[in-house]
Scaffold this motif. Structure first.
Motif, PDB file in Angstrom:
ATOM      1  N   GLU A 172       0.721  -1.175   0.030  1.00  0.00           N
ATOM      2  CA  GLU A 172      -0.080   0.069   0.002  1.00  0.00           C
ATOM      3  C   GLU A 172       0.707   1.223  -0.023  1.00  0.00           C
ATOM      4  N   MET A 173       2.343   1.211   0.052  1.00  0.00           N
ATOM      5  CA  MET A 173       3.106   2.285   0.098  1.00  0.00           C
ATOM      6  C   MET A 173       2.762   2.878  -1.466  1.00  0.00           C
ATOM      7  N   ASP A 174       3.319   4.409  -1.393  1.00  0.00           N
ATOM      8  CA  ASP A 174       3.285   4.935  -2.706  1.00  0.00           C
ATOM      9  C   ASP A 174       4.549   4.451  -3.572  1.00  0.00           C
ATOM     10  N   ASP A 175       5.423   4.118  -3.053  1.00  0.00           N
ATOM     11  CA  ASP A 175       6.682   3.452  -3.773  1.00  0.00           C
ATOM     12  C   ASP A 175       7.038   2.031  -2.886  1.00  0.00           C
ATOM     13  N   PRO A 176       6.478   1.141  -3.249  1.00  0.00           N
ATOM     14  CA  PRO A 176       6.709  -0.036  -2.854  1.00  0.00           C
ATOM     15  C   PRO A 176       8.249  -0.532  -3.120  1.00  0.00           C
ATOM     16  N   THR A 177       8.975  -0.003  -3.876  1.00  0.00           N
ATOM     17  CA  THR A 177      10.190  -0.474  -4.452  1.00  0.00           C
ATOM     18  C   THR A 177      11.179   0.150  -3.749  1.00  0.00           C
ATOM     19  N   ASP A 178      10.792   1.162  -2.685  1.00  0.00           N
ATOM     20  CA  ASP A 178      11.526   1.899  -1.592  1.00  0.00           C
ATOM     21  C   ASP A 178      12.486   0.957  -0.701  1.00  0.00           C
ATOM     22  N   TRP A 179      13.554   0.284  -1.337  1.00  0.00           N
ATOM     23  CA  TRP A 179      14.240  -0.598  -0.569  1.00  0.00           C
ATOM     24  C   TRP A 179      15.373   0.213   0.456  1.00  0.00           C
ATOM     25  N   LYS A 180      15.381   1.490   0.454  1.00  0.00           N
ATOM     26  CA  LYS A 180      16.160   2.150   1.707  1.00  0.00           C
ATOM     27  C   LYS A 180      15.240   1.969   2.738  1.00  0.00           C
ATOM     28  N   SER A 181      13.979   1.873   3.063  1.00  0.00           N
ATOM     29  CA  SER A 181      13.127   1.766   4.216  1.00  0.00           C
ATOM     30  C   SER A 181      13.384   0.476   4.679  1.00  0.00           C
ATOM     31  N   VAL A 182      13.370  -0.486   3.906  1.00  0.00           N
ATOM     32  CA  VAL A 182      13.754  -1.813   4.128  1.00  0.00           C
ATOM     33  C   VAL A 182      14.689  -2.216   4.816  1.00  0.00           C
ATOM     34  N   ARG A 183      15.913  -1.595   4.348  1.00  0.00           N
ATOM     35  CA  ARG A 183      17.284  -1.536   4.974  1.00  0.00           C
ATOM     36  C   ARG A 183      17.236  -0.819   6.471  1.00  0.00           C
ATOM     37  N   GLN A 184      16.647   0.276   6.292  1.00  0.00           N
ATOM     38  CA  GLN A 184      16.644   0.924   7.567  1.00  0.00           C
ATOM     39  C   GLN A 184      15.814   0.057   8.785  1.00  0.00           C
ATOM     40  N   GLY A 185      14.810  -0.676   8.148  1.00  0.00           N
ATOM     41  CA  GLY A 185      13.865  -1.376   9.083  1.00  0.00           C
ATOM     42  C   GLY A 185      14.541  -2.466   9.607  1.00  0.00           C
ATOM     43  N   LEU A 186      15.415  -3.160   8.645  1.00  0.00           N
ATOM     44  CA  LEU A 186      16.387  -4.410   9.339  1.00  0.00           C
ATOM     45  C   LEU A 186      17.418  -3.818  10.020  1.00  0.00           C
ATOM     46  N   ASN A 187      17.959  -2.665   9.866  1.00  0.00           N
ATOM     47  CA  ASN A 187      18.947  -2.237  10.927  1.00  0.00           C
ATOM     48  C   ASN A 187      18.294  -1.888  12.138  1.00  0.00           C
ATOM     49  N   TRP A 188      17.147  -1.270  12.036  1.00  0.00           N
ATOM     50  CA  TRP A 188      16.730  -1.137  13.478  1.00  0.00           C
ATOM     51  C   TRP A 188      16.255  -2.363  14.285  1.00  0.00           C
ATOM     52  N   LEU A 189      16.224  -3.426  13.473  1.00  0.00           N
ATOM     53  CA  LEU A 189      15.868  -4.826  14.196  1.00  0.00           C
ATOM     54  C   LEU A 189      16.735  -5.578  14.321  1.00  0.00           C
TER      55      LEU A 189
END
Length: 117
Positions: free
Chosen positions: A49-66
């Motif tokens: 449902e994201m505006d840009d589901p190909t935004d892998w930067k947010s995935v990296r940030q999330g994994l780093n946070w986790l």
């Protein structure tokens, strides 16, 4: 804060009624896998449902946070693994500092009643 006063009650009831190392640890392992699975499922639903589901930067940030250094799961690691020890008991972990932090935060919030309503 309130729960810290009787953090061992449920564990003591469990030991009195069941007292099975296998049941305790296998249920924790199952719940952990289930939690991770649901987290991935819901994360994928949100990404769709994201505006840009190909935004892998947010995935990296999330994994780093986790799991990064020091990620949330890494900080939790020792406490989590301690649960699997045969002699585990919640009262062996001193959480007085967490209770104190909670009381201090509650006192600060009580000074600002507009935040509580």
């Amino acid at each position: 804060v309130e729960e810290s006063e009787h953090k061992s009650v449920a564990f003591d009831v469990y030991r009195d009624q069941v007292d099975s190392y296998w049941v305790r640890t296998s249920e924790m392992a199952f719940t952990t896998v289930e939690f991770i699975g649901f987290t991935i499922l819901h994360y994928n639903q949100l990404r769709a449902e994201m505006d840009d589901p190909t935004d892998w930067k947010s995935v990296r940030q999330g994994l780093n946070w986790l799991v990064g250094n020091p990620g949330w799961l890494r900080k939790l690691g020792k406490s989590y693994l301690a649960y699997y020890k045969r002699d585990f008991h919640p009262s062996k972990r001193d959480s007085a500092h967490l209770r104190q932090q909670g009381l201090e935060k509650l006192a600060r919030l009580m000074k600002r009643p507009q935040l509580l309503s």
